[in-house]
Design a protein around this motif. Structure first.
Motif, short mmCIF file in Angstrom:
data_model
loop_
_atom_site.label_atom_id
_atom_site.label_comp_id
_atom_site.label_asym_id
_atom_site.label_seq_id
_atom_site.Cartn_x
_atom_site.Cartn_y
_atom_site.Cartn_z
N THR A 36 0.82 -1.21 0.00
CA THR A 36 0.00 0.00 0.00
C THR A 36 0.86 1.26 0.00
N LEU A 37 1.89 1.29 0.84
CA LEU A 37 2.77 2.45 0.92
C LEU A 37 3.49 2.69 -0.41
N GLY A 42 4.28 5.66 -5.32
CA GLY A 42 4.42 5.60 -6.77
C GLY A 42 3.41 6.46 -7.50
N MET A 43 2.14 6.41 -7.04
CA MET A 43 1.12 7.24 -7.67
C MET A 43 1.39 8.72 -7.48
N SER A 44 1.87 9.08 -6.28
CA SER A 44 2.15 10.50 -6.05
C SER A 44 3.32 10.99 -6.90
N ILE A 45 4.31 10.14 -7.13
CA ILE A 45 5.45 10.52 -7.98
C ILE A 45 5.00 10.68 -9.43
N LEU A 46 4.14 9.78 -9.88
CA LEU A 46 3.67 9.86 -11.27
C LEU A 46 2.83 11.11 -11.51
N GLN A 47 2.09 11.54 -10.50
CA GLN A 47 1.22 12.70 -10.66
C GLN A 47 1.93 14.03 -10.39
N SER A 48 3.13 13.96 -9.81
CA SER A 48 3.84 15.18 -9.46
C SER A 48 4.72 15.63 -10.62
#
Length: 219
Positions: A36-37, A42-48
């Motif tokens: 989960t972490l 990973g999702m936050s890096i892709l969206q940033s």
């Protein structure tokens, strides 16, 4: 049985198997948390869209991502080592069951019934009666006492087999010329099934294991 029911572990019938299920749940908590972490990061890096070309080191971050995984591994290793030592323990057993693997059936010798030796063959599908399990029923079951330790020793007369009884938390290789042993202490009476867990030839799937747990008075 539902798909989720087939994916779960068998109900425990001994303290060792209960400990194995607890350790499984313990490990799954860690795995799900890490997954989960990592997914969220990973999702936050892709969206940033933030980038920085001037930062070459981050000592605090490197310390954190070194120490935290080490603590998680210790959290996983301590109960794992405890369970491994429990599996290797051989308490003062009141009964000894010897199992010999053949192509493709099992032979048993039980010390509590005078060392009687007998063969255990799978019951063919055409001979099954109502309520019997296909590919699991045998014509002669070894009996072990309830709430008493039984030392199971296994070997093989030809190729490598494996004597496995999932509900008891027992699985060990039957190796020609070698005697392996494990201890089990059943806590619930009944008939428990297993199968050879080592690919041993053409009829590997047709040498089941069935053990009957009975009260001491029934001996």
């Amino acid at each position: 049985m539902s798909m989720w029911g087939q994916m779960s572990l068998m109900d425990p019938a001994s303290p060792i198997q209960s400990e194995m299920i607890l350790f499984h749940d313990h490990a799954m908590i860690l795995l799900i948390g890490v997954f989960t972490l990592v997914s969220l990061v990973g999702m936050s890096i892709l969206q940033s869209s933030f980038t920085c070309r001037t930062i070459h080191e981050a000592q605090t971050l490197e310390t954190v991502w070194t120490v935290v995984p080490a603590l998680l591994l210790i959290w996983l290793a301590l109960p794992s080592l405890r369970l491994l030592y429990s599996l290797d323990e051989h308490s003062q057993a009141v009964n000894t069951l010897k199992s010999i693997g053949h192509q493709w059936y099992w032979s048993y010798e039980d010390s509590m019934i005078g060392g009687v030796t007998f063969d255990s063959y799978m019951i063919q599908e055409k001979d099954l009666e109502a309520g019997m399990f296909r590919l699991l029923e045998v014509d002669a079951r070894p009996m072990i006492p309830l709430n008493l330790s039984t030392n199971v020793m296994t070997t093989s007369a030809d190729v490598i087999h494996a004597w496995a009884l999932p509900s008891m938390g027992v699985k060990m290789d039957s190796v020609p010329g070698r005697l392996n042993s494990m201890s089990m202490k059943p806590s619930i009476p009944g008939v428990y099934y297993g199968q050879c867990s080592e690919i041993c030839g053409a009829n590997h799937s047709f040498m089941p294991i069935a053990v009957e747990v009975v009260c001491l008075e029934s001996f």
